[in-house]
Design a protein around this motif. Structure first.
Motif, PDB file in Angstrom:
ATOM      1  N   PHE A   1       0.838  -1.205   0.014  1.00 28.57           N
ATOM      2  CA  PHE A   1       0.091  -0.049   0.027  1.00 28.57           C
ATOM      3  C   PHE A   1       1.151   1.309   0.052  1.00 28.57           C
ATOM      4  O   PHE A   1       1.900   1.175   0.857  1.00 28.57           O
ATOM      5  CB  PHE A   1      -0.858   0.206   1.306  1.00 28.57           C
ATOM      6  N   MET A   2       0.833   2.205  -0.888  1.00 31.12           N
ATOM      7  CA  MET A   2       1.551   3.473  -1.122  1.00 31.12           C
ATOM      8  C   MET A   2       0.931   4.600  -1.229  1.00 31.12           C
ATOM      9  O   MET A   2      -0.376   4.495  -1.551  1.00 31.12           O
ATOM     10  CB  MET A   2       2.507   3.004  -2.452  1.00 31.12           C
ATOM     11  N   GLN A   3       1.368   5.723  -0.777  1.00 26.22           N
ATOM     12  CA  GLN A   3       1.028   6.997  -0.924  1.00 26.22           C
ATOM     13  C   GLN A   3       1.405   7.531  -2.225  1.00 26.22           C
ATOM     14  O   GLN A   3       2.342   6.900  -3.025  1.00 26.22           O
ATOM     15  CB  GLN A   3       1.587   7.741   0.212  1.00 26.22           C
ATOM     16  N   GLY A   4       1.231   8.642  -2.688  1.00 30.24           N
ATOM     17  CA  GLY A   4       1.804   9.268  -3.672  1.00 30.24           C
ATOM     18  C   GLY A   4       1.142   8.640  -5.019  1.00 30.24           C
ATOM     19  O   GLY A   4      -0.027   8.174  -5.120  1.00 30.24           O
ATOM     20  N   ILE A   5       1.978   8.781  -6.175  1.00 26.62           N
ATOM     21  CA  ILE A   5       1.747   8.408  -7.388  1.00 26.62           C
ATOM     22  C   ILE A   5       1.342   6.799  -7.308  1.00 26.62           C
ATOM     23  O   ILE A   5       0.578   6.303  -8.505  1.00 26.62           O
ATOM     24  CB  ILE A   5       2.700   8.607  -8.376  1.00 26.62           C
ATOM     25  N   LEU A   6       1.604   6.132  -6.481  1.00 31.29           N
ATOM     26  CA  LEU A   6       1.484   4.520  -6.634  1.00 31.29           C
ATOM     27  C   LEU A   6       0.280   4.260  -5.667  1.00 31.29           C
ATOM     28  O   LEU A   6      -0.145   3.184  -5.556  1.00 31.29           O
ATOM     29  CB  LEU A   6       2.443   3.875  -6.103  1.00 31.29           C
ATOM     30  N   HIS A   7      -0.512   5.312  -5.322  1.00 26.40           N
ATOM     31  CA  HIS A   7      -1.662   5.010  -4.359  1.00 26.40           C
ATOM     32  C   HIS A   7      -2.807   4.253  -5.129  1.00 26.40           C
ATOM     33  O   HIS A   7      -3.360   3.289  -4.702  1.00 26.40           O
ATOM     34  CB  HIS A   7      -2.047   6.289  -3.885  1.00 26.40           C
ATOM     35  N   ALA A   8      -3.314   4.773  -6.168  1.00 28.05           N
ATOM     36  CA  ALA A   8      -4.288   4.169  -6.977  1.00 28.05           C
ATOM     37  C   ALA A   8      -4.177   2.817  -7.276  1.00 28.05           C
ATOM     38  O   ALA A   8      -5.123   2.009  -7.160  1.00 28.05           O
ATOM     39  CB  ALA A   8      -4.709   5.116  -8.075  1.00 28.05           C
ATOM     40  N   SER A   9      -2.853   2.532  -7.481  1.00 31.63           N
ATOM     41  CA  SER A   9      -2.574   1.080  -7.974  1.00 31.63           C
ATOM     42  C   SER A   9      -2.776  -0.094  -6.938  1.00 31.63           C
ATOM     43  O   SER A   9      -2.748  -1.156  -7.177  1.00 31.63           O
ATOM     44  CB  SER A   9      -1.332   1.051  -8.951  1.00 31.63           C
ATOM     45  N   THR A  10      -2.563   0.583  -5.806  1.00 31.69           N
ATOM     46  CA  THR A  10      -2.314  -0.201  -4.531  1.00 31.69           C
ATOM     47  C   THR A  10      -3.506  -0.189  -3.599  1.00 31.69           C
ATOM     48  O   THR A  10      -3.673  -0.921  -2.620  1.00 31.69           O
ATOM     49  CB  THR A  10      -1.175  -0.037  -3.660  1.00 31.69           C
ATOM     50  N   VAL A  11      -4.583   0.593  -3.850  1.00 31.87           N
ATOM     51  CA  VAL A  11      -5.894   0.581  -3.081  1.00 31.87           C
ATOM     52  C   VAL A  11      -6.607  -0.584  -3.075  1.00 31.87           C
ATOM     53  O   VAL A  11      -7.191  -0.905  -2.092  1.00 31.87           O
ATOM     54  CB  VAL A  11      -6.818   1.816  -3.677  1.00 31.87           C
TER      55      VAL A  11
END
Length: 440
Positions: free
Chosen positions: A393-403
């Motif tokens: 689970f990531m914040q920033g630009i990778l947020h959407a892909s890990t939600v």
């Protein structure tokens, strides 16, 4: 009427300081060598060699800058990202009405430089996170007069990271930059001396601070019920949403900037309208986004004096410094108490960084995230998670892909008992908290 030239040094200005540094005493350090007329080593160090960083030019910061300049320190940097507001003028005495709207750091530095001969205060209107590590390495000591727990955690973590430790675990003392931390709340205050990797750090005592009000991320994202949920959504998701137009760089969101705060208010209001929620106001938006702490001038003066006293003692060896925490309470009289905070085993910053977390095997990642976010030991703000070399689970630009991972349980994400999840957070610069999973 003749005007006094403030650029001329006053005769005997350093007389009181010289009484301390030119003779020894019962509280002096064993390494203390008094100044002589032929070798004024201490005074030369104070005025020429030692650089001091002051973080914050508000209620505490104004007092700290004044005290340092009148204690012989001449090379001082001050960092503050705020501008002067009318409400500051009743206690932040370096500012005048004509200064409203200007940078606190710049106005404070100009005032001190003009008033104290030879003093060189260099201001920076920026976030402490905007400076590189090499910038911080130049200082003899750092004094923090901040009301933000997050900023104090950040500078604490940075100074701990700057300490060089060899393969045998021995610390290079030349890389240890002490942090003197001061804080006030109404008639109460505290001052402490932190020697990174030698004494307890700020993170060791994090549980002593009440955790900030937090809301479940799933509620914020999917089923908001109160106005605060909508404002938190704007902070956590709205700023990261590339489809929402913003008149500023979302990575540099400043809750003291009226334009930024107005955008946040409008974003939260639209979110509330979509869910038929009433009560989102600009004032409430400010209250959620900013942690406003009451300030009293007398408390600021006492705590700032304590902080500068510790800095002077450390830099001159004229007396032993605080070991390591002093609290003050002026609510019903005058009461102070000192004690030693011990280093916390498993501290996320100065400890082993490995923490065992018990968790239900069938619960999803959303629940795991909420568990560690509300844990008073960590007080994470925007955590990112990695495990087994993968982004969980990531914040920033990778947020959407890990939600989508939020709805999966840990075994579905390939995390077995005994595996480690590395948690990073903006409050802990360059530090990853390693959490060993134990299923229950």
């Amino acid at each position: 009427m003749e005007t006094m030239d403030t650029n001329l040094d006053l005769p005997g200005r350093w007389m009181d300081i010289e009484k301390i540094i030119k003779r020894s005493g019962p509280f002096a350090s064993p390494d203390f060598q008094p100044d002589t007329k032929e070798t004024p080593r201490i005074m030369n160090n104070l005025q020429n060699d030692f650089k001091v960083l002051v973080i914050g030019a508000g209620g505490l910061g104004c007092e700290i800058l004044k005290n340092l300049a009148l204690s012989g320190f001449r090379n001082i940097d001050v960092i503050d990202m705020d501008t002067i507001d009318v409400s500051n003028l009743n206690r932040q005495f370096l500012f005048r009405r004509k200064d409203v709207g200007k940078s606190k750091a710049e106005v404070a530095a100009a005032f001190i430089n003009n008033r104290i001969t030879g003093c060189n205060v260099t201001p920076y209107k920026c976030r402490i996170q905007d400076k590189e590590e090499d910038y911080y390495r130049q200082f003899k000591i750092v004094i923090a007069g901040l009301d933000s727990i997050e900023a104090r955690r950040w500078i604490n973590g940075l100074l701990v990271n700057l300490v060089v430790v060899d393969e045998n675990g021995d610390i290079d003392p030349e890389t240890v930059i002490p942090l003197v931390d001061g804080g006030t709340e109404g008639f109460k205050g505290q001052a402490r001396v932190i020697l990174p990797r030698i004494s307890s750090c700020f993170e060791c005592s994090l549980e002593a601070f009440p955790p900030q009000v937090s809301y479940a991320i799933c509620t914020i994202a999917n089923t908001p019920r109160v106005p605060e949920h909508c404002i938190q959504w704007a902070l956590l998701f709205g700023l990261q949403d590339a489809t929402l137009e913003k008149p500023f760089d979302p990575k540099k969101f400043d809750n003291d900037n009226p334009d930024h705060m107005n955008w946040l208010f409008e974003c939260a209001k639209k979110r509330a309208e979509n869910f038929n929620i009433q009560g989102v106001t600009y004032k409430l938006t400010q209250g959620v986004a900013k942690n406003i702490i009451p300030a009293i001038a007398s408390t600021n003066a006492i705590i700032a004096a304590a902080c500068c006293n510790e800095a002077f003692k450390f830099c001159t060896d004229s007396s032993g410094y605080l070991n390591n925490y002093m609290m003050y309470n002026g609510l019903n009289g005058v009461y102070t108490f000192t004690f030693e905070y011990e280093m916390k085993e498993g501290c996320a910053v100065c400890g082993t960084n490995i923490v065992t977390v018990e968790f239900n095997k069938t619960a999803n990642l959303q629940e795991f995230l909420e568990k560690i976010t509300t844990d008073s030991r960590f007080q994470f703000k925007k955590p990112s998670l990695r495990a087994n070399g993968k982004n969980i689970f990531m914040q920033g630009i990778l947020h959407a892909s890990t939600v989508p991972n939020l709805e999966k349980n840990l075994p579905q994400l390939g995390i077995e008992e005994g595996d480690e999840i590395t948690v990073t957070d903006p409050a802990l610069p360059g530090i990853g908290v390693r959490m060993k999973v134990k299923y229950c």
